[in-house]
Design an enzyme around this catalytic site. Structure first.
Site, PDB file in Angstrom:
ATOM      1  N   ASP A 348       0.783  -1.245   0.000  1.00 31.67           N
ATOM      2  CA  ASP A 348       0.000   0.000   0.000  1.00 31.67           C
ATOM      3  C   ASP A 348       0.813   1.291   0.000  1.00 31.67           C
ATOM      4  O   ASP A 348       0.233   2.360   0.121  1.00 31.67           O
ATOM      5  CB  ASP A 348      -0.931   0.066   1.222  1.00 31.67           C
ATOM      6  CG  ASP A 348      -2.136  -0.815   1.081  1.00 31.67           C
ATOM      7  OD1 ASP A 348      -2.232  -1.524   0.075  1.00 31.67           O
ATOM      8  OD2 ASP A 348      -2.983  -0.797   1.983  1.00 31.67           O
ATOM      9  N   ASP A 570      -9.085  -8.286   8.875  1.00 25.58           N
ATOM     10  CA  ASP A 570      -8.538  -7.068   8.277  1.00 25.58           C
ATOM     11  C   ASP A 570      -8.587  -5.895   9.248  1.00 25.58           C
ATOM     12  O   ASP A 570      -7.811  -4.950   9.119  1.00 25.58           O
ATOM     13  CB  ASP A 570      -9.343  -6.693   7.024  1.00 25.58           C
ATOM     14  CG  ASP A 570      -9.121  -7.661   5.884  1.00 25.58           C
ATOM     15  OD1 ASP A 570      -7.977  -8.069   5.669  1.00 25.58           O
ATOM     16  OD2 ASP A 570     -10.106  -8.012   5.208  1.00 25.58           O
TER      17      ASP A 570
END
Length: 630
Positions: A348, A570
């Site tokens: 990311d 998550d």
């Protein structure tokens, strides 16, 4: 981690020795074997400690040590200074998670800004690397804040080892096992420690050739902590064979905070690599996977996986010296030379540089992302058996032509700034910890006109022509090669949760819909309400197991991997019981597409599980919806 909400050598001797564990009251003994009483009983109970010193790895002339301080008293520590004398002629060369200084044999370690506070019953871990010439004998006495911690017993990973053990002792190694995925450690970590592999490597480390594909001809090492998590769930579910199958496939070790290197509550890096050595079979290289994930200002466009290091110049120094250097120090141990170590670099990060400069946090973090990754590549590429793969998001993030065309310049700037240039990386990885399908088998033509509109015009795609990872990786590969990247830099795909099987999966092309939107809805296997949904997706399934060269050597895709361990959350979301977390994980909340569209988060309802912790319902769902079926 989460993505799309921001679219558009020498003879070596190796040991892991738990040399000493000492406990006691800070200032007063609890038994006659401790130091004389100096404080009253209440004060002794308030100030007590335990210190353990572990040689995580050791070789001829060098070592890496981990030290854990546990506050066994009833009062919290607001800061700490640990002092002890080295038992041999060791010299500290670098340290992490503490400021470590040395004067002669005397070692002083003081806390950093983020780990000075130790609650009653809690602990903190720091580590350091050093050299030795004639003796690496272990320290035997410690003091915290000037008061001794005494009275413990010496323990070792080898029954024959003792507190006075020196270089002549038989080399041995042990590895504790526990999950390591996120800054929020798994609740089941302590239960996993019993699955400890052991190894006794010795002799000269021998680096093999740095091959084009590290998985070809290699055996994929299974993280024993994840296997333990899976096995516990299988037992709880009465011996489910499909669930048990998941534990036979490789997942990665996430080094997502500084303490994870030493193994604060999870398996440490050295212990993990020791396990890989123990699993190795003669003539077959063992492949180990790690995730390097702790940049300054990490996850600048989201909340669930924000990191521990600030996006500042001081934060960059901390990242380099307290995080990357310790990782590189352990990986460079010649005892590990026979392993192939696949490093997934900073999920990311650079995708945020490509697309999210309008966000102030990302604009601030950008120079530290770029400099930090260049530094990491330099340090890790210097270890011959490490293979670096840069995260490059996924089709639902960088798949739009405008995003894809802007990608090479960012990645090229970072890679060419390294000492080795393009040689510092071995490839890229897409779909890390995401849900985008590898292929959309019934939507192969994004410009197919149905009812007067191309398929990629529908709201789900918003003119992004890359419907799946195979399409995206192929187009991104061609784009990068055209920009100067070597054609040998191919792609891995994380298929751990992108299977989308189950009853909702189309089994054949449905050509009857007369509008593009209806055609896509009837034929897409990706069942998310919005392609930007990324947190604990309802209805998801495990994808194709780890596979080398799934489309042949001429494909841009080199292999499938399971980087995200299936069944680990998550992230959680703010609720009445806690304020931390990410609203994008709330099943009652919404995500937006940046164009005014609002959609369900797609998260599993009824659960609120912190990032990285075992999520039984999600694991069961992923197994039930696996495609291909397990």
């Amino acid at each position: 981690m989460h993505e799309e909400a921001r679219s558009g050598p020498t003879t070596a001797r190796f040991r892991r020795r738990v040399w000493v564990s000492v406990t006691g009251a800070l200032g007063m003994a609890a038994a006659s074997t401790l130091i004389p009483a100096m404080l009253d009983t209440a004060q002794a109970a308030a100030n007590a400690c335990s210190v353990s010193y572990t040689n995580a790895s050791e070789w001829a002339g060098g070592f890496v040590a981990n030290v854990t301080i546990t506050n066994t008293g009833t009062s919290a520590l607001s800061s700490w200074t640990l002092t002890f004398n080295e038992g041999g002629d060791q010299q500290v060369t670098n340290a992490w998670s503490a400021t470590v200084t040395q004067s002669g044999k005397a070692i002083t370690a003081t806390n950093l800004s983020y780990n000075g506070s130790i609650a009653s019953g809690a602990n903190t871990t720091f580590g350091f690397q050093g050299t030795w010439t004639s003796s690496d004998a272990i320290p035997t006495a410690f003091a915290v804040n000037g008061v001794a911690c005494n009275g413990g017993t010496t323990t070792s990973s080898s029954p024959s080892a003792s507190a006075s053990a020196s270089k002549s002792a038989s080399p041995s190694a042990s590895a504790s096992a526990s999950a390591s995925k996120s800054a929020s450690p798994s609740a089941s970590a302590s239960a996993s420690k019993s699955a400890s592999p052991s190894a006794s490597p010795s002799g000269t480390g021998s680096y093999g050739a740095h091959v084009a594909d590290p998985f070809t001809g290699g055996n994929r090492y299974l993280n024993p902590s994840y296997v333990s998590e899976v096995n516990a769930q299988v037992s709880a579910d009465g011996g489910n064979a499909a669930e048990a199958k998941v534990g036979t496939y490789q997942t990665a070790l996430w080094l997502d905070h500084i303490g994870a290197i030493a193994g604060d509550t999870n398996v440490g890096l050295a212990a993990y690599l020791n396990g890989a050595l123990a699993a190795a079979k003669s003539g077959t290289p063992e492949v180990a996977e790690i995730v390097v994930y702790d940049l300054p200002g990490r996850d600048c466009a989201a909340l669930a996986s924000n990191g521990e290091i600030p996006a500042t110049a001081a934060g960059l120094t901390e990242y380099e010296t307290q995080y990357i250097q310790p990782i590189a120090a352990i990986l460079s141990n010649p005892a590990y030379a026979s392993l192939r170590i696949v490093a997934i670099i900073e999920p990311d990060s650079l995708p945020n540089v490509v697309t999210n400069q309008s966000k102030s946090a990302c604009a601030t973090a950008t120079p530290y992302y770029e400099q930090g990754i260049t530094y990491a590549l330099n340090e890790l590429h210097a270890v011959p058996n490490v293979y670096n793969y840069l995260d490059i998001a996924h089709s639902a993030w960088l798949g739009w032509p405008s995003n894809m065309s802007g990608t090479p310049a960012v990645y090229k700037s970072v890679v060419t700034a390294t000492t080795a240039g393009y040689a510092s990386i071995d490839g890229f990885i897409s779909d890390t910890a995401n849900y985008t399908p590898t292929t959309e088998p019934f939507l192969t033509n994004p410009t197919l006109n149905v009812g007067g509109n191309p398929l990629d015009s529908v709201t789900f795609y918003q003119y992004n022509p890359t419907f799946d990872e195979q399409t995206y990786d192929t187009q991104m590969y061609n784009t990068l090669v055209s920009a100067g990247f070597p054609s040998s830099d191919r792609f891995l795909v994380d298929t751990s949760r992108n299977g989308w099987g189950g009853s909702s999966r189309p089994t054949a092309l449905n050509s009857s819909p007369t509008t593009a939107a209806a055609y896509v809805a009837a034929n897409k296997i990706d069942q998310r309400p919005f392609r930007g949904d990324w947190c604990n997706q309802n209805g998801a399934g495990i994808g194709t197991p780890p596979t080398d060269e799934p489309f042949g050597t001429s494909s841009a895709i080199e292999g499938f991997v399971w980087i995200k361990p299936p069944g680990e959350s998550d992230g959680d979301y703010p609720s009445g019981s806690h304020t931390h977390g990410d609203p994008h994980c709330d099943p009652a909340s919404t995500n937006t597409d940046g164009n005014g569209g609002t959609y369900s988060t797609g998260s599993i309802p009824g659960y609120d599980v912190p990032a990285g912790q075992w999520y039984a319902y999600e694991f069961q769902q992923l197994v039930a919806n696996a495609y291909p079926a397990l």
